[in-house]
Each structure stands twice: as C-alpha cells, then as structure tokens.
Design an enzyme around this catalytic site. Structure first.
Site, PDB file in Angstrom:
ATOM      1  CG  HIS A  54      -2.134  -0.913   1.003  1.00 22.71           C
ATOM      2  ND1 HIS A  54      -3.130  -0.702   0.068  1.00 22.71           N
ATOM      3  CD2 HIS A  54      -2.450  -2.070   1.629  1.00 22.71           C
ATOM      4  CE1 HIS A  54      -4.019  -1.674   0.139  1.00 22.71           C
ATOM      5  NE2 HIS A  54      -3.635  -2.534   1.082  1.00 22.71           N
ATOM      6  CD  GLU A  58      -6.185  -4.489  -0.291  1.00 16.07           C
ATOM      7  OE1 GLU A  58      -5.167  -5.154  -0.590  1.00 16.07           O
ATOM      8  OE2 GLU A  58      -6.268  -3.801   0.738  1.00 16.07           O
TER       9      GLU A  58
HETATM   10 FE   LIG Z   1      -4.678  -4.202   1.914  1.00 12.24          FE
END
Ligand SMILES: [Fe+2]
Length: 294
Positions: free
Chosen positions: A167, A208
C-alpha cells in the site's frame, strides 16, 4: 469456529488491560510463545493509540528484520516484471528501507510530504466504515506486526509487508493517493450497509487486486497482488474480466485463497474514469441503480 476462513486474528482486551491476539492453530506462529508475546505487545500499541499521537515504536527481532529484507528484495525483482509503471515510479519516490522493517512513523514521514498520507496503527480488523472513511482525510490504518519468520513468503493475515510494500508504495503516487481518498469519501457518503459493501468490493477488486493492461502486457497494481510472493506469479493465469462496476461490486470473493477472478483496467485513465468517478459521486441511490442494471 471457521479458523481456516480467518483473515485478521481476533484481538481481545481483558479487564486487567492485557491484550491477546488469538492466533488460529494453523497460524505459523501459533506454537511460538515469544512471537505471540510480541504480537500481543504490538496489538496493545494500536489499541492504546490516539489519532494525532506519533505512531509508537514496535520492537522487532533481528530475524524479523531479515524477513523484511528477504521479501523486499525478492518482491522488488518481481515488481520490475509484473508491476505497472506508476507503482514502480512511486516506489522510487518513497524509497522504503530494504534492510530493516520501517517503523510506521517512518513510513508516514516519507509519505506525507509526497501525497499527504499518514499511517496509523491497527491491532487487527478495523470496521469498514472507519477503515475507509479516514482515507478521505489521508490516514491509512496499518497492522504493525510481521509474519512468522519460519515461513517468510507466507502469511495468513495482512502484515506490515502487505501494508507497506503493497500500500505505501501505491500511496506515494499522486494518482493512486487520489483514488484512495475518493474511496474514503464514498464510504463516508453512503448510508446503507449494502452500499458500503459495494464500495468496499470495488476497492477490493481494484486497489487490492486490480490488474491493468500496459503496453499490451497484463500488469498488477493491487496491493494484495504486489505484496504476495506467490500470487504475483499467478495473476496472469486467472479469470480476467473487463473493468465493470456492477460486477466488481457484487462478485463474492474468498479472502483466504488466491483471487481467481480479477478485473482488468485498460489504462490508468480508464481506472480513474470508471472507478474514480464512481467513488467521487456514488450514493445509495446510484449504487442501487447499478445493482439493478440488466
Ligand atoms: Fe490491503
């Protein structure tokens, strides 16, 4: 108990203030008392955290720093081959340490001047509305523990390798950071649980587990794929479908397995046009209309 379907390990806080992370018996660290103590201590840091405080320092062992170094090095090689350009460029800008696990405060200190995002600690599962909602303010909830050192390339739960290598490298991109912010705004705007689930599933299948066409090759941009040593080698063989809001918002997924249905953006522009615009404007009514479409 559905232990095999566990994602985040449950965290219990007792009346005496002690914190216990309930690892499943199948977790690689289940029988390691020392690891479990460390997990409890790290979870307690997050439970006692107040927004605005500096992120408390987590203790890691030398073995754990070596896990980070090994996985960072191996993933970096795979990223050159499988990650989209935007991710690679953002990773260069961020310049994460390669030889030790960064403290979350260090991640924030690098990220904030780039895109305004800051990391805050999470003990485990954060309720959806809170997790997504604060993205609108530039906060990213992150676990602080690392996987068990006996299996460096496997984790049954999102750990700091996923949160930071997956991330933070995306959040260092202005374009990605804007998409995260828009997802946060959408989660705050919608009212029903169903609409929130829809917003969350679109996030799952894009930020994601999203894949993107780049110069005729299929690349990945989703943090879940880009932080998984195994999954990154498999995504090209999955059932790849066109980017479609209704399909993403309503397709069921199993968090405990490699994602076998993936949605492909034809370009970053398309991702912004379709998904960014959706998050920027969606509400319960517009989502209900999308779901009702033939
Ligand atoms: Fe995640």
């Amino acid at each position: 108990m559905f232990e095999e379907a566990q994602y985040f390990a449950p965290v219990a806080k007792r009346e005496d203030g002690s914190v216990t992370v309930e690892l499943a018996s199948s977790h690689p660290g289940f029988a390691d008392e020392v690891y479990r103590e460390r997990r409890n201590a790290i979870a307690a840091l997050a439970l006692n955290y107040q927004l605005g405080d500096p992120v408390p320092h987590a203790e890691y062992t030398e073995e754990e720093h070596q896990v980070w170094a090994l996985v960072s090095r191996e993933l970096a090689v795979k990223h050159q081959r499988y990650a989209i350009r935007e991710f690679l460029d953002a990773g260069e800008r961020l310049g994460l340490p390669k030889d030790h696990i960064p403290q979350l405060q260090e991640v924030s200190d690098r990220l904030y001047p780039l895109t305004g995002f800051r990391y805050i600690p999470a003990a485990g599962l954060v309720p959806l509305r809170e997790f997504y909602g604060v993205l609108a303010d530039g906060y990213f909830h992150s676990t602080q523990y690392i996987r068990h050192h006996s299996v460096p390339f496997y984790t049954p739960e999102p750990d700091i390798i996923h949160e930071v290598i997956g991330h933070a490298n995306t959040l260092a991109s202005d374009r990605f950071a804007e998409l995260y912010r828009l997802a946060g705004g959408a989660a705050r705007r919608v009212e029903s649980e169903g609409a929130l689930q829809f917003v969350s599933k679109v996030f799952w299948f894009t930020l994601e587990f999203g894949v993107m066409r780049e110069a005729s090759e299929l690349k990945a941009y989703g943090a879940g794929i880009l932080s998984s040593y195994g999954e990154i080698e498999e995504f090209r063989g999955m059932d790849i479908r066109p980017l479609d809001l209704k399909a993403m918002g309503t397709t069921e997924y199993d968090i405990t397995k490699y994602q076998d249905v993936l949605f492909e953006a034809m370009s970053f522009d398309q991702l912004e046009d379709v998904v960014g615009s959706f998050w920027a404007t969606c509400d319960d009514d517009s989502i209900a209309r999308i779901v009702a479409e033939g």
